[in-house]
Design a protein around this motif. Structure first.
Motif, PDB file in Angstrom:
ATOM      1  N   LYS A  57      48.555  28.446 -14.328  1.00  0.00           N
ATOM      2  CA  LYS A  57      49.769  28.118 -15.075  1.00  0.00           C
ATOM      3  C   LYS A  57      50.959  28.421 -14.158  1.00  0.00           C
ATOM      4  O   LYS A  57      51.105  29.549 -13.681  1.00  0.00           O
ATOM      5  CB  LYS A  57      49.882  28.963 -16.356  1.00  0.00           C
ATOM      6  N   THR A  58      51.787  27.413 -13.932  1.00  0.00           N
ATOM      7  CA  THR A  58      52.887  27.558 -12.982  1.00  0.00           C
ATOM      8  C   THR A  58      54.197  27.148 -13.623  1.00  0.00           C
ATOM      9  O   THR A  58      54.282  26.098 -14.264  1.00  0.00           O
ATOM     10  CB  THR A  58      52.629  26.687 -11.733  1.00  0.00           C
ATOM     11  N   MET A  59      55.211  27.974 -13.428  1.00  0.00           N
ATOM     12  CA  MET A  59      56.563  27.672 -13.912  1.00  0.00           C
ATOM     13  C   MET A  59      57.486  27.446 -12.719  1.00  0.00           C
ATOM     14  O   MET A  59      57.354  28.108 -11.695  1.00  0.00           O
ATOM     15  CB  MET A  59      57.086  28.830 -14.764  1.00  0.00           C
ATOM     16  N   GLY A  60      58.393  26.502 -12.862  1.00  0.00           N
ATOM     17  CA  GLY A  60      59.404  26.262 -11.842  1.00  0.00           C
ATOM     18  C   GLY A  60      60.667  27.027 -12.188  1.00  0.00           C
ATOM     19  O   GLY A  60      61.119  27.004 -13.338  1.00  0.00           O
ATOM     20  N   ARG A  61      61.197  27.729 -11.217  1.00  0.00           N
ATOM     21  CA  ARG A  61      62.416  28.522 -11.418  1.00  0.00           C
ATOM     22  C   ARG A  61      63.316  28.349 -10.203  1.00  0.00           C
ATOM     23  O   ARG A  61      62.894  27.836  -9.177  1.00  0.00           O
ATOM     24  CB  ARG A  61      62.076  30.002 -11.584  1.00  0.00           C
ATOM     25  N   GLU A  62      64.518  28.824 -10.309  1.00  0.00           N
ATOM     26  CA  GLU A  62      65.443  28.820  -9.176  1.00  0.00           C
ATOM     27  C   GLU A  62      65.705  30.239  -8.696  1.00  0.00           C
ATOM     28  O   GLU A  62      66.768  30.547  -8.171  1.00  0.00           O
ATOM     29  CB  GLU A  62      66.739  28.101  -9.550  1.00  0.00           C
ATOM     30  N   THR A  63      64.713  31.086  -8.878  1.00  0.00           N
ATOM     31  CA  THR A  63      64.789  32.485  -8.483  1.00  0.00           C
ATOM     32  C   THR A  63      63.367  33.004  -8.259  1.00  0.00           C
ATOM     33  O   THR A  63      62.407  32.322  -8.589  1.00  0.00           O
ATOM     34  CB  THR A  63      65.502  33.312  -9.580  1.00  0.00           C
ATOM     35  N   TYR A  64      63.269  34.182  -7.714  1.00  0.00           N
ATOM     36  CA  TYR A  64      61.962  34.822  -7.575  1.00  0.00           C
ATOM     37  C   TYR A  64      61.636  35.537  -8.882  1.00  0.00           C
ATOM     38  O   TYR A  64      62.519  36.113  -9.528  1.00  0.00           O
ATOM     39  CB  TYR A  64      61.965  35.818  -6.410  1.00  0.00           C
ATOM     40  N   TYR A 123      59.799  39.208 -16.254  1.00  0.00           N
ATOM     41  CA  TYR A 123      59.766  37.779 -16.578  1.00  0.00           C
ATOM     42  C   TYR A 123      58.462  37.461 -17.288  1.00  0.00           C
ATOM     43  O   TYR A 123      57.432  38.095 -17.046  1.00  0.00           O
ATOM     44  CB  TYR A 123      59.853  36.928 -15.317  1.00  0.00           C
ATOM     45  N   VAL A 124      58.509  36.434 -18.138  1.00  0.00           N
ATOM     46  CA  VAL A 124      57.310  36.035 -18.875  1.00  0.00           C
ATOM     47  C   VAL A 124      56.759  34.717 -18.340  1.00  0.00           C
ATOM     48  O   VAL A 124      57.472  33.907 -17.756  1.00  0.00           O
ATOM     49  CB  VAL A 124      57.573  35.901 -20.390  1.00  0.00           C
ATOM     50  N   ASN A 125      55.478  34.552 -18.575  1.00  0.00           N
ATOM     51  CA  ASN A 125      54.767  33.314 -18.296  1.00  0.00           C
ATOM     52  C   ASN A 125      54.372  32.710 -19.634  1.00  0.00           C
ATOM     53  O   ASN A 125      54.120  33.439 -20.593  1.00  0.00           O
ATOM     54  CB  ASN A 125      53.506  33.603 -17.475  1.00  0.00           C
ATOM     55  N   ASN A 126      54.303  31.396 -19.677  1.00  0.00           N
ATOM     56  CA  ASN A 126      54.013  30.694 -20.924  1.00  0.00           C
ATOM     57  C   ASN A 126      52.648  30.029 -20.904  1.00  0.00           C
ATOM     58  O   ASN A 126      52.209  29.532 -19.866  1.00  0.00           O
ATOM     59  CB  ASN A 126      55.053  29.588 -21.169  1.00  0.00           C
ATOM     60  N   VAL A 151      63.190  30.091 -31.515  1.00  0.00           N
ATOM     61  CA  VAL A 151      64.213  30.145 -30.477  1.00  0.00           C
ATOM     62  C   VAL A 151      63.885  31.308 -29.554  1.00  0.00           C
ATOM     63  O   VAL A 151      63.747  32.447 -29.990  1.00  0.00           O
ATOM     64  CB  VAL A 151      65.620  30.331 -31.082  1.00  0.00           C
ATOM     65  N   ARG A 152      63.725  31.001 -28.259  1.00  0.00           N
ATOM     66  CA  ARG A 152      63.432  32.020 -27.251  1.00  0.00           C
ATOM     67  C   ARG A 152      64.653  32.176 -26.360  1.00  0.00           C
ATOM     68  O   ARG A 152      65.314  31.201 -26.022  1.00  0.00           O
ATOM     69  CB  ARG A 152      62.211  31.619 -26.409  1.00  0.00           C
ATOM     70  N   THR A 153      64.942  33.405 -25.988  1.00  0.00           N
ATOM     71  CA  THR A 153      66.081  33.694 -25.124  1.00  0.00           C
ATOM     72  C   THR A 153      65.574  34.185 -23.778  1.00  0.00           C
ATOM     73  O   THR A 153      64.795  35.132 -23.709  1.00  0.00           O
ATOM     74  CB  THR A 153      66.985  34.768 -25.761  1.00  0.00           C
ATOM     75  N   ARG A 154      66.032  33.500 -22.724  1.00  0.00           N
ATOM     76  CA  ARG A 154      65.666  33.891 -21.360  1.00  0.00           C
ATOM     77  C   ARG A 154      66.518  35.086 -20.937  1.00  0.00           C
ATOM     78  O   ARG A 154      67.534  35.394 -21.562  1.00  0.00           O
ATOM     79  CB  ARG A 154      65.890  32.721 -20.402  1.00  0.00           C
ATOM     80  N   THR A 155      66.108  35.731 -19.825  1.00  0.00           N
ATOM     81  CA  THR A 155      66.839  36.907 -19.355  1.00  0.00           C
ATOM     82  C   THR A 155      68.264  36.568 -18.933  1.00  0.00           C
ATOM     83  O   THR A 155      69.124  37.437 -18.938  1.00  0.00           O
ATOM     84  CB  THR A 155      66.108  37.591 -18.179  1.00  0.00           C
ATOM     85  N   ASP A 156      68.532  35.295 -18.600  1.00  0.00           N
ATOM     86  CA  ASP A 156      69.895  34.911 -18.216  1.00  0.00           C
ATOM     87  C   ASP A 156      70.759  34.550 -19.422  1.00  0.00           C
ATOM     88  O   ASP A 156      71.902  34.134 -19.282  1.00  0.00           O
ATOM     89  CB  ASP A 156      69.883  33.760 -17.200  1.00  0.00           C
ATOM     90  N   GLY A 157      70.189  34.698 -20.634  1.00  0.00           N
ATOM     91  CA  GLY A 157      70.943  34.447 -21.850  1.00  0.00           C
ATOM     92  C   GLY A 157      70.798  33.038 -22.401  1.00  0.00           C
ATOM     93  O   GLY A 157      71.201  32.775 -23.535  1.00  0.00           O
ATOM     94  N   THR A 158      70.242  32.106 -21.641  1.00  0.00           N
ATOM     95  CA  THR A 158      70.034  30.751 -22.154  1.00  0.00           C
ATOM     96  C   THR A 158      68.876  30.766 -23.141  1.00  0.00           C
ATOM     97  O   THR A 158      68.029  31.665 -23.131  1.00  0.00           O
ATOM     98  CB  THR A 158      69.757  29.749 -21.014  1.00  0.00           C
ATOM     99  N   THR A 159      68.845  29.756 -24.004  1.00  0.00           N
ATOM    100  CA  THR A 159      67.815  29.693 -25.033  1.00  0.00           C
ATOM    101  C   THR A 159      67.118  28.336 -25.020  1.00  0.00           C
ATOM    102  O   THR A 159      67.617  27.367 -24.455  1.00  0.00           O
ATOM    103  CB  THR A 159      68.416  29.908 -26.437  1.00  0.00           C
TER     104      THR A 159
END
Length: 178
Positions: free
Chosen positions: A77-84, A89-92, A140-148
């Motif tokens: 299972k792989t997620m694309g991000r713009e950070t390390y 962090y969670v995986n889905n 509704v899920r909230t990411r660590t950067d505050g986006t949902t």
């Protein structure tokens, strides 16, 4: 966690595969072509690191089993991000995939800015069921950067810190051999 550069040959191979194959055919939460591409790049990098041939087009989904290694079946299972990725962090895992006949999950993250893959960790399916948190469709899920975002299907989340970790590729491969 282990971070490796993604070989340009793997990227080109996966672009060719994704042009020919629709891997998302569950009928719900199938993933866009970009999400499918991220997934097969992650799978291909792991297979390459394990000395296996790269993924080939199959005409569709693989039933959750990405490959077999040392008599165990794996779903990458792989997620694309713009950070390390970070330990918190969670995986889905889409709940529709939770019943696939797989022994272990390997969770990865691709840094789209640096074109690197991080192996966040791995876990047995039974351990995953005990550690992951389930969120029903529409939550509704909230990411660590505050986006949902709203979950588009039932969704399991597991933190990187809850996965079996390794600091080197050799340690990772040894763990998969146990």
């Amino acid at each position: 966690m282990i971070t490796v550069s993604i070989d340009k040959n793997i990227i080109e191979h996966c672009k060719t595969i994704i042009d020919k194959t629709n891997f998302g055919q569950r009928g719900k939460a199938d993933g866009s072509k970009v999400e499918q591409y991220i997934g097969i790049v992650g799978q291909s990098v792991i297979m390459d690191l394990l000395g296996m041939p790269l993924i080939e087009t199959t005409g569709g989904p693989d039933g959750g089993i990405d490959f077999k290694y040392n008599n165990k079946t794996y779903d990458v299972k792989t997620m694309g991000r713009e950070t390390y990725p970070q330990p918190h962090y969670v995986n889905n895992l889409i709940a529709l995939q939770a019943n696939y006949n797989v022994d272990r999950y390997i969770f990865c993250s691709i840094n789209k800015l640096t074109v690197e893959l991080t192996i966040c960790g791995w876990i047995n399916k039974k351990e995953f069921a005990n550690k992951a948190i389930f969120y029903p469709e529409g939550t509704v899920r909230t990411r660590t950067d505050g986006t949902t975002f709203n979950t588009k299907a039932g969704l399991y989340e597991i933190k990187n810190s809850d996965l079996n970790q390794s600091q080197t590729l050799e340690e990772f491969i040894n763990q998969l051999n146990d």
